[in-house]
Design an enzyme around this catalytic site. Structure first.
Site, mmCIF file in Angstrom:
data_model
loop_
_atom_site.group_PDB
_atom_site.id
_atom_site.type_symbol
_atom_site.label_atom_id
_atom_site.label_comp_id
_atom_site.label_asym_id
_atom_site.label_seq_id
_atom_site.Cartn_x
_atom_site.Cartn_y
_atom_site.Cartn_z
ATOM 1 N N ARG A 176 -3.188 -0.344 7.417
ATOM 2 C CA ARG A 176 -1.828 -0.903 6.644
ATOM 3 C C ARG A 176 -0.956 -1.705 7.724
ATOM 4 N NH1 ARG A 176 1.479 2.900 2.795
ATOM 5 N NH2 ARG A 176 1.889 0.923 1.944
ATOM 6 N N HIS B 273 5.065 11.651 3.458
ATOM 7 C CA HIS B 273 6.479 10.967 3.546
ATOM 8 C C HIS B 273 7.440 11.695 2.837
ATOM 9 C CE1 HIS B 273 4.211 6.719 3.627
ATOM 10 N NE2 HIS B 273 4.573 7.002 4.722
ATOM 11 N N ARG C 57 3.964 10.403 9.337
ATOM 12 C CA ARG C 57 3.730 8.826 9.488
ATOM 13 C C ARG C 57 4.733 8.297 10.504
ATOM 14 N NH1 ARG C 57 0.881 6.415 5.349
ATOM 15 N NH2 ARG C 57 -0.779 7.894 4.804
ATOM 16 N N CYS D 42 7.275 5.200 -4.087
ATOM 17 C CA CYS D 42 6.431 4.627 -3.358
ATOM 18 C C CYS D 42 6.244 3.084 -3.514
ATOM 19 C CB CYS D 42 5.180 5.173 -3.351
ATOM 20 S SG CYS D 42 5.108 6.879 -2.602
ATOM 21 N N ASP E 247 -3.235 -1.269 -0.203
ATOM 22 C CA ASP E 247 -2.067 -0.428 -0.528
ATOM 23 C C ASP E 247 -0.641 -0.865 -0.338
ATOM 24 O OD1 ASP E 247 -3.507 2.043 -0.514
ATOM 25 O OD2 ASP E 247 -3.264 2.604 1.577
#
Length: 300
Positions: A118, A199, A170, A293, A93
């Site tokens: 992550r 997000h 998140r 992103c 990612d």
């Protein structure tokens, strides 16, 4: 590694399109940006940490790289330098470079990822910033996913520079106070309530120095009231715009680079006098991301 701007053509809404701004409208001034991206050489959907990820559906890795290259080339053709962070084989990612930090006026507020898959990304981002002269780097104590949950508007009328910050999925709300101390900018907390928009950058975007676009349905009722009060002239997206990742965009005040499937947002932006620049990122949608992103803005 850095891609510097070069001449070339890019796709915008044609001048004779009914979606284009009036011919006599003065063009908006362009604000040159500086970006950090990470190629999807190791991109795959191997786990599910948001509603868009389905490991049982194969990813076309070659197409993902091709589409990412197209996005990077679009940015450089528009005149914006693009730095490149080396990808790591164990971090599929990492292509979503916006999540690694948040930068305002040369100060870097680092990330602390929620999910174990992550977490190692944060260290690679920190190493890149420090190696490239960004010495004012703040290591966070609280969970936050960088520019994925933070947006900066430098010239909000009556206020000046403001950070909009999302929480609910998140980023911990405690990180908002931490970011305010690190960045010395007021932070407005916004509660995300729809897991599809996990997000802030999937539900809200800055489209110039003082204007935002957002999808009201992604936020709590109280946060919607805050946004209406602060941004009465905001561009309001509908659910279809948001689900097409139409708010996951980057803007230089005139050109707005966004997902090509977000045709409704293309029309709304053009009607406001912006120049939409659609790009295809179908493979990176599989990981739950799109244009923004993939891009961290470096605000010196």
């Amino acid at each position: 590694m850095i891609d510097t701007p070069r001449a070339g053509q890019y796709e915008v809404v044609p001048a004779d399109s009914p979606l284009a701004a009036p011919a006599d409208a003065a063009p908006r001034p362009v604000r040159t940006r500086e970006y950090l991206m990470c190629p999807p050489e190791h991109f795959a959907v191997e786990y599910a940490i948001n509603p868009w990820m389905h490991p049982e559906q194969p990813v076309d890795a070659e197409l993902a790289v091709k589409q990412w290259d197209g996005l990077r080339e679009t940015l450089t053709r528009l005149g914006h330098p693009v730095h490149v962070l080396d990808p790591q084989s164990s971090l599929p990612d990492m292509v979503y470079a916006a999540n690694g930090a948040f930068v305002v006026d040369g100060t870097v507020y680092g990330a602390r990822f929620r999910y174990q898959q992550r977490r190692a990304e944060a260290g690679y981002h920190r190493a890149w910033y420090l190696a490239n002269g960004w010495t004012d780097f703040h290591i966070p104590e609280h969970t936050n996913e960088g520019e994925g949950d933070f947006a900066y508007l430098p010239a909000v009328p009556g206020v000046g520079g403001v950070v909009l910050a999302g929480y609910g999925f998140r980023t911990a709300i405690a990180a908002h106070a931490e970011a305010q101390e690190a960045l010395a900018r007021p932070v407005v907390s916004l509660h995300l309530t729809d897991p599809r928009f996990y997000h802030l950058d999937t539900a809200l975007a800055s489209i110039d120095d003082s204007t935002i676009a957002y999808y009201p349905g992604a936020f709590s009722a109280a946060s919607q009231r805050v946004l209406r009060q602060l941004f009465p002239d905001a561009l309001l997206a509908d659910e279809a715009d948001a689900l097409a990742f139409g708010l996951n965009l980057v803007s230089d005040n005139r050109h707005v680079v966004l997902n090509s499937t977000a045709t409704g947002m293309v029309a709304k932006l053009a009607a406001r006098g912006y120049e939409p620049v659609p790009v295809e990122l179908t493979e990176l949608h599989r990981g739950g991301g799109s244009v923004k992103c993939c891009i961290a803005e470096l605000r010196r």
